[in-house]
Design a protein around this motif. Structure first.
Motif, PDB file in Angstrom:
ATOM      1  N   GLY A 275       7.657  -7.287   3.011  1.00  0.00           N
ATOM      2  CA  GLY A 275       7.612  -6.165   3.562  1.00  0.00           C
ATOM      3  C   GLY A 275       7.598  -4.914   2.928  1.00  0.00           C
ATOM      4  N   LEU A 276       6.854  -4.739   1.858  1.00  0.00           N
ATOM      5  CA  LEU A 276       6.757  -3.754   0.689  1.00  0.00           C
ATOM      6  C   LEU A 276       6.108  -2.629   1.915  1.00  0.00           C
ATOM      7  CD1 LEU A 276       7.355  -2.977  -1.989  1.00  0.00           C
ATOM      8  CD2 LEU A 276       5.095  -3.355  -2.460  1.00  0.00           C
ATOM      9  N   PRO A 277       6.130  -1.248   1.723  1.00  0.00           N
ATOM     10  CA  PRO A 277       5.439  -0.452   2.420  1.00  0.00           C
ATOM     11  C   PRO A 277       4.076  -0.449   2.405  1.00  0.00           C
ATOM     12  CG  PRO A 277       7.497   0.609   1.613  1.00  0.00           C
ATOM     13  CD  PRO A 277       7.293  -0.769   0.813  1.00  0.00           C
ATOM     14  N   ARG A 278       3.390  -0.470   3.477  1.00  0.00           N
ATOM     15  CA  ARG A 278       1.911  -0.585   3.633  1.00  0.00           C
ATOM     16  C   ARG A 278       1.306   0.172   2.522  1.00  0.00           C
ATOM     17  NH1 ARG A 278       1.195   0.969   8.173  1.00  0.00           N
ATOM     18  NH2 ARG A 278       1.477  -1.141   9.342  1.00  0.00           N
ATOM     19  N   ARG A 279       1.577   1.494   2.352  1.00  0.00           N
ATOM     20  CA  ARG A 279       0.971   2.267   1.205  1.00  0.00           C
ATOM     21  C   ARG A 279       1.002   1.677  -0.016  1.00  0.00           C
ATOM     22  NH1 ARG A 279       1.367   8.779   0.245  1.00  0.00           N
ATOM     23  NH2 ARG A 279      -1.048   9.030  -0.214  1.00  0.00           N
ATOM     24  N   LEU A 280       2.026   1.219  -0.434  1.00  0.00           N
ATOM     25  CA  LEU A 280       2.108   0.661  -1.694  1.00  0.00           C
ATOM     26  C   LEU A 280       1.287  -0.748  -1.884  1.00  0.00           C
ATOM     27  CD1 LEU A 280       5.931   1.000  -2.785  1.00  0.00           C
ATOM     28  CD2 LEU A 280       3.702   2.453  -3.360  1.00  0.00           C
ATOM     29  N   VAL A 281       1.484  -1.575  -0.827  1.00  0.00           N
ATOM     30  CA  VAL A 281       0.330  -2.777  -0.601  1.00  0.00           C
ATOM     31  C   VAL A 281      -1.268  -2.112  -0.716  1.00  0.00           C
ATOM     32  CG1 VAL A 281      -0.174  -4.697   0.624  1.00  0.00           C
ATOM     33  CG2 VAL A 281       2.315  -4.130   0.573  1.00  0.00           C
ATOM     34  N   THR A 282      -1.500  -1.296  -0.031  1.00  0.00           N
ATOM     35  CA  THR A 282      -2.872  -0.903  -0.259  1.00  0.00           C
ATOM     36  C   THR A 282      -3.121  -0.455  -1.591  1.00  0.00           C
ATOM     37  OG1 THR A 282      -2.643  -0.112   2.187  1.00  0.00           O
ATOM     38  CG2 THR A 282      -4.595   0.851   0.668  1.00  0.00           C
ATOM     39  N   ILE A 283      -2.348   0.298  -2.090  1.00  0.00           N
ATOM     40  CA  ILE A 283      -2.707   0.829  -3.770  1.00  0.00           C
ATOM     41  C   ILE A 283      -2.821  -0.537  -4.581  1.00  0.00           C
ATOM     42  CG2 ILE A 283      -1.783   1.634  -5.496  1.00  0.00           C
ATOM     43  CD1 ILE A 283      -0.512   3.744  -3.565  1.00  0.00           C
ATOM     44  N   LEU A 284      -1.993  -1.275  -4.431  1.00  0.00           N
ATOM     45  CA  LEU A 284      -1.971  -2.836  -5.165  1.00  0.00           C
ATOM     46  C   LEU A 284      -3.417  -3.631  -4.822  1.00  0.00           C
ATOM     47  CD1 LEU A 284       1.640  -4.240  -5.063  1.00  0.00           C
ATOM     48  CD2 LEU A 284       0.281  -3.174  -7.165  1.00  0.00           C
ATOM     49  N   VAL A 285      -3.606  -3.627  -3.484  1.00  0.00           N
ATOM     50  CA  VAL A 285      -4.906  -4.282  -3.222  1.00  0.00           C
ATOM     51  C   VAL A 285      -6.177  -3.464  -3.526  1.00  0.00           C
ATOM     52  CG1 VAL A 285      -6.174  -5.153  -1.169  1.00  0.00           C
ATOM     53  CG2 VAL A 285      -3.820  -5.707  -1.234  1.00  0.00           C
ATOM     54  N   GLY A 286      -6.215  -2.409  -3.372  1.00  0.00           N
ATOM     55  CA  GLY A 286      -7.272  -1.518  -4.086  1.00  0.00           C
ATOM     56  C   GLY A 286      -7.340  -1.727  -5.348  1.00  0.00           C
ATOM     57  N   GLU A 287      -6.473  -1.486  -6.076  1.00  0.00           N
ATOM     58  CA  GLU A 287      -6.388  -1.602  -7.514  1.00  0.00           C
ATOM     59  C   GLU A 287      -7.169  -3.036  -7.984  1.00  0.00           C
ATOM     60  OE1 GLU A 287      -3.611  -1.816 -11.566  1.00  0.00           O
ATOM     61  OE2 GLU A 287      -2.707  -2.208  -9.574  1.00  0.00           O
ATOM     62  N   SER A 288      -6.495  -4.182  -7.396  1.00  0.00           N
ATOM     63  CA  SER A 288      -7.174  -5.446  -7.750  1.00  0.00           C
ATOM     64  C   SER A 288      -8.464  -5.784  -7.518  1.00  0.00           C
ATOM     65  CB  SER A 288      -6.304  -6.472  -7.205  1.00  0.00           C
ATOM     66  OG  SER A 288      -6.504  -6.503  -5.665  1.00  0.00           O
ATOM     67  N   LEU A 289      -9.008  -4.929  -6.380  1.00  0.00           N
ATOM     68  CA  LEU A 289     -10.508  -4.973  -5.936  1.00  0.00           C
ATOM     69  C   LEU A 289     -11.455  -4.190  -7.162  1.00  0.00           C
ATOM     70  CD1 LEU A 289     -10.205  -4.343  -2.167  1.00  0.00           C
ATOM     71  CD2 LEU A 289     -10.820  -6.446  -3.287  1.00  0.00           C
ATOM     72  N   PHE A 290     -10.989  -3.269  -7.451  1.00  0.00           N
ATOM     73  CA  PHE A 290     -11.712  -2.246  -8.387  1.00  0.00           C
ATOM     74  C   PHE A 290     -11.581  -2.149  -9.544  1.00  0.00           C
ATOM     75  CE2 PHE A 290     -12.275  -0.160  -3.868  1.00  0.00           C
ATOM     76  CZ  PHE A 290     -13.492  -0.256  -4.045  1.00  0.00           C
ATOM     77  N   ASN A 291     -10.481  -2.442 -10.322  1.00  0.00           N
ATOM     78  CA  ASN A 291     -10.323  -2.615 -11.765  1.00  0.00           C
ATOM     79  C   ASN A 291     -11.079  -3.606 -12.441  1.00  0.00           C
ATOM     80  OD1 ASN A 291      -9.061  -5.071 -10.949  1.00  0.00           O
ATOM     81  ND2 ASN A 291      -6.746  -4.380 -11.465  1.00  0.00           N
ATOM     82  N   ASP A 292     -11.336  -4.844 -11.965  1.00  0.00           N
ATOM     83  CA  ASP A 292     -12.197  -5.722 -12.589  1.00  0.00           C
ATOM     84  C   ASP A 292     -13.678  -5.177 -12.982  1.00  0.00           C
ATOM     85  OD1 ASP A 292     -10.325  -7.656 -12.369  1.00  0.00           O
ATOM     86  OD2 ASP A 292     -11.070  -8.714 -10.512  1.00  0.00           O
ATOM     87  N   ALA A 293     -14.283  -4.426 -12.089  1.00  0.00           N
ATOM     88  CA  ALA A 293     -15.394  -3.681 -12.395  1.00  0.00           C
ATOM     89  C   ALA A 293     -15.212  -2.936 -13.667  1.00  0.00           C
ATOM     90  CB  ALA A 293     -15.801  -2.950 -11.172  1.00  0.00           C
ATOM     91  N   THR A 294     -14.272  -1.937 -13.896  1.00  0.00           N
ATOM     92  CA  THR A 294     -13.842  -1.176 -14.963  1.00  0.00           C
ATOM     93  C   THR A 294     -13.697  -2.059 -16.285  1.00  0.00           C
ATOM     94  OG1 THR A 294     -13.054   0.340 -13.303  1.00  0.00           O
ATOM     95  CG2 THR A 294     -12.484   0.509 -15.698  1.00  0.00           C
ATOM     96  N   ALA A 295     -12.569  -2.877 -16.036  1.00  0.00           N
ATOM     97  CA  ALA A 295     -12.442  -3.847 -17.152  1.00  0.00           C
ATOM     98  C   ALA A 295     -13.695  -4.635 -17.870  1.00  0.00           C
ATOM     99  CB  ALA A 295     -11.507  -4.713 -16.766  1.00  0.00           C
ATOM    100  N   LEU A 296     -14.422  -5.128 -17.048  1.00  0.00           N
ATOM    101  CA  LEU A 296     -15.754  -5.930 -17.243  1.00  0.00           C
ATOM    102  C   LEU A 296     -16.772  -5.137 -18.045  1.00  0.00           C
ATOM    103  CD1 LEU A 296     -16.067  -8.559 -14.581  1.00  0.00           C
ATOM    104  CD2 LEU A 296     -15.182  -8.814 -16.615  1.00  0.00           C
ATOM    105  N   THR A 297     -16.777  -3.824 -17.557  1.00  0.00           N
ATOM    106  CA  THR A 297     -17.746  -2.813 -18.016  1.00  0.00           C
ATOM    107  C   THR A 297     -17.321  -2.482 -19.466  1.00  0.00           C
ATOM    108  OG1 THR A 297     -18.707  -2.080 -15.898  1.00  0.00           O
ATOM    109  CG2 THR A 297     -19.054  -0.667 -18.091  1.00  0.00           C
ATOM    110  N   VAL A 298     -15.927  -2.022 -19.732  1.00  0.00           N
ATOM    111  CA  VAL A 298     -15.526  -1.767 -20.914  1.00  0.00           C
ATOM    112  C   VAL A 298     -15.464  -2.881 -21.780  1.00  0.00           C
ATOM    113  CG1 VAL A 298     -13.278  -0.867 -21.978  1.00  0.00           C
ATOM    114  CG2 VAL A 298     -13.989  -0.046 -19.678  1.00  0.00           C
TER     115      VAL A 298
END
Length: 535
Positions: A143-166
């Motif tokens: 039951g972590l607050p929704r906003r923190l879960v949203t940030i974790l999910v959003g990070e996991s969705l987009f960070n692979d693109a940054t990391a693979l490019t770098v």
């Protein structure tokens, strides 16, 4: 491909998913995070005699496993929540990845004598993107607050693109094919923008096609093909396949309400099974990577290797904490205090500790070539593989095992948020039932020949829905602890459905109805039973 498994060992190809599903099922039964149990099981199995060597082929991970996992997560994510937290997600998925690459890379260069700077930065890029699967599953369960879960999910969705490019930029410098800071920045911007364009161009026609097929199986087949199409098309134009998949998934998920109910029911079940199998296999394969990783390290002292592994793990964790603390105040400086992503220091601690690494890091490490452009052996390849594996393993075990206890200790549960959601749901249900009653009255006025009993039954059903919405606030019991009518209704109706189901099955066994008839009537009963279920 999985190296080391030939035709004579074909049973191992079946054993991997079977073992993964079995371990994941046991973990779910006993309340243990499945990713951690799967990694440990893979480690244990890798030491058993007779077990062949399994080596992850990067193309299999990036082209087979990654697209559907990203697409499913994006599909289930809220576009509005993502938009509201875009600055926080961007700070983690772009800024933190770049910061981690530099900090971990230079730390590895200074700590490990045999590792040149370019391969060290390759290591930093490999370890930069966290895999939030384990963290998000625990956060949602506790039951972590929704906003923190949203940030974790959003990070996991987009960070692979940054990391693979770098990673590609750093790898180009390491193999000697040329590199400049301006070229790297330009490549990153092009990959991100072009990937988003591919996703946006692919989403609307796929949605248009899905809404006109009028066939639930075909519609969900189109959805299954979407992530692979987005990833491949983006990669063909040298854009970010990850961003293309995520953007198309967000678009189609946002418009899923336009699909028929049966399509949504089938799709929801299908994606849950698909993600369960893929994630189980992926985490088991992580544990099975130990033998390939240890190849070529026999000439190095185990004491030094252990020290380097511990140091790189520590710097990786420290980099996330430093970035989270430093950037948590930036929105305040810009006068946008309402966008501050962590409500207090407890939230920052939880976000900082949710940095488990996963299969994308291992896939990138195995993608490092054996030789440079000059034909020389890639410097420190075996060492980069080892440090990647140990960091992935340490984050999954150390952070993963302690993450639930940390959430409880920090007391950042979303209890008030869940109650507010329940109140909002009750209000929405009440308004929807009122709209249904109003529409029924209109239809009754327009057609006076409607059967009065049918109209009364429909009116009673809508009124029951109104009452049921508010009864839910009591958690299924009234003020005196007695079962509320809606809970009684669901319990009794389930018993009635079970009796109906048993009758249909008995009649099939007595050959009084055919299996096709049984399938149709059971489907109707199953839909009603699902509608009675409440989380």
């Amino acid at each position: 491909m999985i190296v080391g498994v030939g035709a004579t060992h074909a049973l191992w190809l079946l054993a991997i998913p079977v073992c993964a599903i079995a371990v994941a099922a046991l973990a779910r039964r006993f309340g243990t995070p499945a990713p951690l149990a799967l990694v440990i099981a893979g480690l244990v199995v890798s030491f058993l005699p007779g077990v062949p060597e399994f080596e992850l082929e990067p193309e299999i991970v990036l082209y087979v496993f990654l697209p559907p996992l990203l697409f499913s997560a994006a599909w289930q994510s809220s576009y509005y929540n993502m938009r509201d937290n875009v600055r926080s997600i961007g700070a983690l998925s772009v800024g933190l990845v770049l910061f981690s690459t530099l900090l971990v890379g230079f730390a590895a260069y200074w700590l490990v004598p045999d590792l040149p700077l370019a391969p060290a930065l390759v290591l930093g890029a490999i370890l930069a993107p966290p895999d939030a699967v384990a963290a998000v599953s625990v956060a949602q369960r506790l039951g972590l607050p929704r906003r923190l879960v949203t940030i974790l999910v959003g990070e996991s969705l987009f960070n692979d693109a940054t990391a693979l490019t770098v990673f590609r930029v750093a790898l180009a410098a390491a193999v000697g094919t040329g590199f400049s800071l301006a070229e790297g920045a330009g490549r990153f911007l092009y990959a991100a923008v072009a990937g988003a364009v591919v996703g946006l161009l692919l989403g609307p026609p796929l949605h248009w096609l899905r809404t006109r097929l009028n066939d639930p199986l075909v519609e969900n087949s189109v959805a299954l093909a979407a992530p692979f199409a987005a990833y491949l098309i983006a990669e063909l134009v040298h854009a970010s396949g990850v961003i293309a998949v995520v953007v198309s998934g967000l678009y189609l998920g946002h418009r899923f309400t336009d699909s028929p109910a049966i399509t949504r029911l089938i799709g929801h079940s299908f994606w849950k099974v698909m993600v369960f199998i893929l994630e189980s296999v992926v985490f088991l394969l992580i544990g099975l990577q130990l033998p390939p990783v240890l190849d070529g390290l026999s000439d190095r002292g185990w004491g030094s290797l252990a020290w380097w592994a511990a140091a790189v793990f520590g710097v990786t964790v420290l980099a996330r904490f430093l970035w989270v603390v430093a950037t948590s105040y930036l929105p305040l400086w810009s006068g946008r205090g309402e966008e501050r992503w962590a409500p207090d220091w407890r939230g920052r601690v939880v976000i900082g500790w949710a940095g488990m690494r996963g299969v994308v890091s291992l896939a990138a490490a195995f993608a490092i070539p054996f030789v440079t452009s000059a034909g020389d052996p890639f410097p420190g390849r075996d060492l980069v593989l080892f440090l990647t594996f140990t960091t992935v393993l340490a984050t999954l075990l150390v952070q993963g095992l302690t993450f639930p206890a940390l959430i409880r200790r920090m007391r950042v549960g979303g209890g008030r948020e869940r109650y507010a959601d329940t109140v909002a749901e009750a209000g929405a249900q009440h308004a929807a039932a009122r709209a249904a009653l109003d529409r029924l009255e209109e239809l009754t006025r327009d057609d006076g020949a409607l059967d009065a009993d049918v109209v009364e039954r429909l009116r009673t059903l809508a009124e029951q829905n109104q009452l049921r919405a508010w009864e839910r606030l009591g958690g299924g019991t009234g003020q005196d602890g007695a079962e509320v009518p809606s809970a009684t209704y669901r319990r009794l109706r389930r018993e009635m459905l079970a009796a109906e189901r048993a009758t249909f099955v008995r009649m099939r066994d007595e050959r009084r109805i055919d299996d096709e008839v049984l399938e149709r009537v059971l489907h109707e009963l199953d839909l009603e039973e699902v509608s009675l279920a409440r989380d």
